[in-house]
Design an enzyme around this catalytic site. Structure first.
Site, PDB file in Angstrom:
ATOM      1  N   ASP A  57     -23.761  50.950   9.436  1.00 62.17           N
ATOM      2  CA  ASP A  57     -22.222  51.007   9.612  1.00 62.17           C
ATOM      3  C   ASP A  57     -22.443  50.163  10.010  1.00 62.17           C
ATOM      4  O   ASP A  57     -21.265  50.347  10.561  1.00 62.17           O
ATOM      5  CB  ASP A  57     -22.295  52.290   8.818  1.00 62.17           C
ATOM      6  CG  ASP A  57     -21.946  53.208   7.199  1.00 62.17           C
ATOM      7  OD1 ASP A  57     -22.939  52.450   6.646  1.00 62.17           O
ATOM      8  OD2 ASP A  57     -21.931  53.893   7.738  1.00 62.17           O
ATOM      9  N   ASP A 101     -11.591  56.873  14.398  1.00 62.33           N
ATOM     10  CA  ASP A 101     -12.547  55.577  13.664  1.00 62.33           C
ATOM     11  C   ASP A 101     -11.615  54.711  12.867  1.00 62.33           C
ATOM     12  O   ASP A 101     -10.535  55.246  11.212  1.00 62.33           O
ATOM     13  CB  ASP A 101     -12.877  56.905  13.076  1.00 62.33           C
ATOM     14  CG  ASP A 101     -14.438  55.816  12.240  1.00 62.33           C
ATOM     15  OD1 ASP A 101     -14.182  55.193  12.330  1.00 62.33           O
ATOM     16  OD2 ASP A 101     -14.832  56.920  11.184  1.00 62.33           O
ATOM     17  N   ASP A 128     -16.809  58.126  -5.365  1.00 63.39           N
ATOM     18  CA  ASP A 128     -15.884  57.207  -5.652  1.00 63.39           C
ATOM     19  C   ASP A 128     -16.110  56.616  -6.395  1.00 63.39           C
ATOM     20  O   ASP A 128     -15.215  55.767  -7.466  1.00 63.39           O
ATOM     21  CB  ASP A 128     -16.786  56.156  -4.899  1.00 63.39           C
ATOM     22  CG  ASP A 128     -16.495  56.362  -3.092  1.00 63.39           C
ATOM     23  OD1 ASP A 128     -15.568  56.947  -2.705  1.00 63.39           O
ATOM     24  OD2 ASP A 128     -17.393  55.944  -2.546  1.00 63.39           O
ATOM     25  N   GLU A 130     -23.331  53.398  13.523  1.00 62.56           N
ATOM     26  CA  GLU A 130     -21.791  52.848  12.978  1.00 62.56           C
ATOM     27  C   GLU A 130     -21.161  52.654  14.169  1.00 62.56           C
ATOM     28  O   GLU A 130     -20.863  54.016  14.661  1.00 62.56           O
ATOM     29  CB  GLU A 130     -20.978  53.945  11.901  1.00 62.56           C
ATOM     30  CG  GLU A 130     -19.351  53.357  12.054  1.00 62.56           C
ATOM     31  CD  GLU A 130     -18.700  54.442  10.666  1.00 62.56           C
ATOM     32  OE1 GLU A 130     -19.351  54.290  10.117  1.00 62.56           O
ATOM     33  OE2 GLU A 130     -17.945  54.080  11.493  1.00 62.56           O
ATOM     34  N   ASP A 144     -18.502  49.685   6.275  1.00 62.57           N
ATOM     35  CA  ASP A 144     -17.909  50.874   6.630  1.00 62.57           C
ATOM     36  C   ASP A 144     -16.276  50.475   7.110  1.00 62.57           C
ATOM     37  O   ASP A 144     -16.614  50.659   8.394  1.00 62.57           O
ATOM     38  CB  ASP A 144     -18.789  51.385   6.835  1.00 62.57           C
ATOM     39  CG  ASP A 144     -17.714  53.034   6.311  1.00 62.57           C
ATOM     40  OD1 ASP A 144     -16.564  53.171   5.866  1.00 62.57           O
ATOM     41  OD2 ASP A 144     -18.387  54.071   6.892  1.00 62.57           O
ATOM     42  N   ASP A 146     -12.260  51.753  11.682  1.00 66.52           N
ATOM     43  CA  ASP A 146     -12.719  51.155  11.041  1.00 66.52           C
ATOM     44  C   ASP A 146     -13.110  49.886  10.214  1.00 66.52           C
ATOM     45  O   ASP A 146     -12.436  49.877   9.724  1.00 66.52           O
ATOM     46  CB  ASP A 146     -12.868  52.323   9.496  1.00 66.52           C
ATOM     47  CG  ASP A 146     -13.692  53.379   9.779  1.00 66.52           C
ATOM     48  OD1 ASP A 146     -14.784  53.046  10.427  1.00 66.52           O
ATOM     49  OD2 ASP A 146     -13.717  54.071   8.533  1.00 66.52           O
ATOM     50  N   HIS A 177     -18.504  54.954  15.239  1.00 69.36           N
ATOM     51  CA  HIS A 177     -18.966  56.056  16.093  1.00 69.36           C
ATOM     52  C   HIS A 177     -19.547  55.992  16.586  1.00 69.36           C
ATOM     53  O   HIS A 177     -19.020  57.214  18.023  1.00 69.36           O
ATOM     54  CB  HIS A 177     -20.119  56.777  15.098  1.00 69.36           C
ATOM     55  CG  HIS A 177     -19.044  57.093  13.118  1.00 69.36           C
ATOM     56  ND1 HIS A 177     -19.861  57.246  12.113  1.00 69.36           N
ATOM     57  CD2 HIS A 177     -17.641  56.515  12.578  1.00 69.36           C
ATOM     58  CE1 HIS A 177     -19.494  57.281  11.151  1.00 69.36           C
ATOM     59  NE2 HIS A 177     -17.791  57.169  11.249  1.00 69.36           N
ATOM     60  N   HIS A 179     -20.192  56.868  -2.260  1.00 69.73           N
ATOM     61  CA  HIS A 179     -19.555  57.961  -2.803  1.00 69.73           C
ATOM     62  C   HIS A 179     -20.112  58.568  -4.052  1.00 69.73           C
ATOM     63  O   HIS A 179     -19.430  57.580  -4.722  1.00 69.73           O
ATOM     64  CB  HIS A 179     -18.707  58.901  -2.455  1.00 69.73           C
ATOM     65  CG  HIS A 179     -18.439  58.649  -0.623  1.00 69.73           C
ATOM     66  ND1 HIS A 179     -18.240  58.048   0.411  1.00 69.73           N
ATOM     67  CD2 HIS A 179     -18.943  59.147   0.647  1.00 69.73           C
ATOM     68  CE1 HIS A 179     -18.380  58.007   1.907  1.00 69.73           C
ATOM     69  NE2 HIS A 179     -18.289  58.611   1.920  1.00 69.73           N
ATOM     70  N   GLU A 210     -25.437  60.200   9.984  1.00 73.34           N
ATOM     71  CA  GLU A 210     -24.596  59.748  10.170  1.00 73.34           C
ATOM     72  C   GLU A 210     -24.352  60.125  11.292  1.00 73.34           C
ATOM     73  O   GLU A 210     -22.795  60.281  11.217  1.00 73.34           O
ATOM     74  CB  GLU A 210     -23.999  58.791   9.099  1.00 73.34           C
ATOM     75  CG  GLU A 210     -23.312  57.062   9.698  1.00 73.34           C
ATOM     76  CD  GLU A 210     -22.564  56.887   8.865  1.00 73.34           C
ATOM     77  OE1 GLU A 210     -22.251  57.056   7.807  1.00 73.34           O
ATOM     78  OE2 GLU A 210     -20.707  56.884   8.641  1.00 73.34           O
TER      79      GLU A 210
HETATM   80  C1  XUL Z   1     -16.279  58.571   7.418  1.00 70.76           C
HETATM   81  C2  XUL Z   1     -17.741  57.520   7.501  1.00 70.76           C
HETATM   82  C3  XUL Z   1     -18.414  57.894   5.982  1.00 70.76           C
HETATM   83  C4  XUL Z   1     -20.185  57.996   5.900  1.00 70.76           C
HETATM   84  C5  XUL Z   1     -19.898  58.481   4.551  1.00 70.76           C
HETATM   85  O1  XUL Z   1     -15.910  57.939   9.571  1.00 70.76           O
HETATM   86  O2  XUL Z   1     -18.234  56.993   8.216  1.00 70.76           O
HETATM   87  O3  XUL Z   1     -17.320  56.614   5.355  1.00 70.76           O
HETATM   88  O4  XUL Z   1     -19.880  56.438   6.372  1.00 70.76           O
HETATM   89  O5  XUL Z   1     -19.666  59.194   4.214  1.00 70.76           O
HETATM   90 CO    CO Z   2     -19.993  55.458   8.042  1.00 71.53          CO
END
Ligand code: XUL
Ligand code: CO
Length: 441
Positions: free
Chosen positions: A296, A307, A104, A268, A339, A309, A271, A101, A232
């Site tokens: 992702d 989430d 970042d 993702e 991610d 992650d 998600h 991003h 996404e």
């Molecule tokens: C948030 C997510 C983000 C995107 C990029 O859930 O997945 O990190 O991948 O903005």
């Molecule tokens: Co993501």
């Protein structure tokens, strides 16, 4: 040059019998699977945000990991240290791509002009490291969710000034992605949704989101971006209801607004499960509709509804994911971006290495198993046989478009009587075949 991940040696493939925690057990970058190296097929990417920025803070506590990288946290010094740390990490882990991003890589300035300047300085430094190492950018994006100005969304904000500010951020993020030679640009709409319809003009918000995406495409193509734009999908969190709920919702949006030529989806895993789907479902839906783009890679926790992650360690899911990727023809501009973040209790820098090793080995296994499933052929044959009734007779009439309501009613009245041709779905047998293949590697 200082070494940031001091405890982490260069990670090499040592095979499945190695007990060295700093080794790949399955990921062997040069090994040929299905005619291509593992490295080419898997295209692993480091997420700049989780890996170099996130310190493990959650709703109930501050961070536990120290990502100051030897600085006193002066923003530009810290940003520069992160570049060195990040490239050191990718080199040690044999990761050939990264995703970022805008926020970042460079700190926000007092003004937007200053933020732009910071991004320019930092992207020059990153570019130097990219040239030194050969590491590439998989995709870039703009952080349109963290700052308070985005409290009501960015492209879907009721405030036109916020929309304009978001566009300015996206413009610079696309510039930077192009500067890095990135082949992807992501829209993740964390705040592009709503909390209550009592204060929301849904029609205008969606039209505006599409306007923003069209502007991004027009600008990107003008400056030479020839990669893919991605949506996404994510159903919720942080917003209660996000417009890009899942692949199906994103696809309907893209088609309605004529964006489906330039956009694909970045799927993702966590998600997908938040949307009540499997990861494989989302990948299949994308691929059969021609919008599969990138992944992702992570996983959620079955017992938690948000989430998390987590780094992917579920080999079964990774195998089904790679099965879909292979069937879709492999990655083109996309790849596997982790991610993912280590748990808050795994607070040491070397835990980041263990996390990536775990994720990369999981996907290496997934790739191998997916090829075995395809080579074995039993699953594909079963599916083909299951639909064989469409290959001839009345089925062929239906598929060719020749059948009508009248012809089918006539057929049913005169030829079927009662249907006696159903066959078993054999789910349990098929699941045991998958296990058989998985564990005879
Ligand atoms: C948030 C997510 C983000 C995107 C990029 O859930 O997945 O990190 O991948 O903005
Ligand atoms: Co993501």
């Amino acid at each position: 040059m200082p070494e940031y991940f001091k405890d982490v040696p260069k990670i090499k493939y040592e095979g499945k019998y190695s007990t060295n925690p700093f080794s790949f057990k399955y990921y062997n970058p040069d090994e040929i699977i299905g005619g291509k190296t593992m490295e080419e097929q898997l295209k692993f990417a480091m997420s700049y945000w989780h890996t170099l920025c996130a310190e493990g803070a959650d709703m109930f506590g501050v961070g536990t990991a120290d990502k100051s990288f030897g600085t006193d946290r002066e923003p530009m010094e810290l940003a520069k240290a992160k570049v060195k740390a990040g490239f050191e990490f990718m080199e040690k882990l044999h990761i050939r791509y990264f995703c970022f991003h805008d926020a970042d890589i460079a700190p926000a300035g007092e003004t937007l002009a200053e933020t732009y300047k910071n991004i320019d300085i930092m992207s020059d430094i990153i570019l130097t490291e990219m040239k030194r190492t050969g590491i590439k950018c998989l995709w870039g994006t703009a952080n349109l969710f963290n700052h308070p100005r985005y409290m009501h969304g960015a492209g879907t904000s009721p405030n036109a000034d916020v929309f304009a500010y978001a566009a300015a951020q996206i413009k610079k993020a696309i510039d930077t992605t192009v500067k890095f030679g990135g082949k992807g640009y992501v829209f993740w709409g964390g705040r592009e949704g709503y909390e209550t319809l009592l204060n929301t003009n849904m029609a205008l918000e969606l039209d505006n989101m599409a306007r923003l995406m069209h502007m991004a495409v027009e600008y990107g193509r003008k400056i030479g971006f020839n990669g893919d734009f991605y949506i996404e999908p994510k159903p919720k969190e942080p917003t209660k209801h996000q417009y890009d709920f899942d692949v199906a919702a994103a696809l309907a949006f893209l088609r309605k607004y004529g964006l489906d030529k330039d956009f694909k989806v970045n799927v993702e895993a966590n998600h997908a499960t938040l949307a009540g789907h499997t990861f494989q479902h989302e990948l299949r839906y994308a691929s059969i509709n021609g919008v599969f783009g990138s992944i992702d890679a992570n996983q959620g926790d079955m017992l938690l509804g948000w989430d998390t992650d987590q780094f992917p360690t579920n080999v079964y899911d990774a195998a089904m994911c790679m099965y879909e990727v292979i069937k879709a023809g492999g990655f083109k501009n996309g790849g596997l971006n982790f991610d993912a973040k280590q748990r808050r209790g795994s607070f040491e820098l070397k835990d980041t290495a263990f996390s990536y090793i775990a994720g990369m080995d999981t996907f290496a296994l997934g790739l191998k198993i997916a090829y075995k499933l395809i080579e074995d052929g039993r699953i594909d044959k079963f599916v083909a046989d299951r639909y064989a009734s469409y290959n001839s007779g009345i089925g062929a009439e239906i598929v060719s478009g020749r059948a009508t309501m009248e012809s089918l009613a006539e057929y049913a009245l005169n030829k079927i009587g009662e249907v006696k041709t159903n066959t078993s779905g054999r789910q349990e047998l098929l699941e045991s075949i998958v296990n058989n293949i998985m564990f005879s590697l």
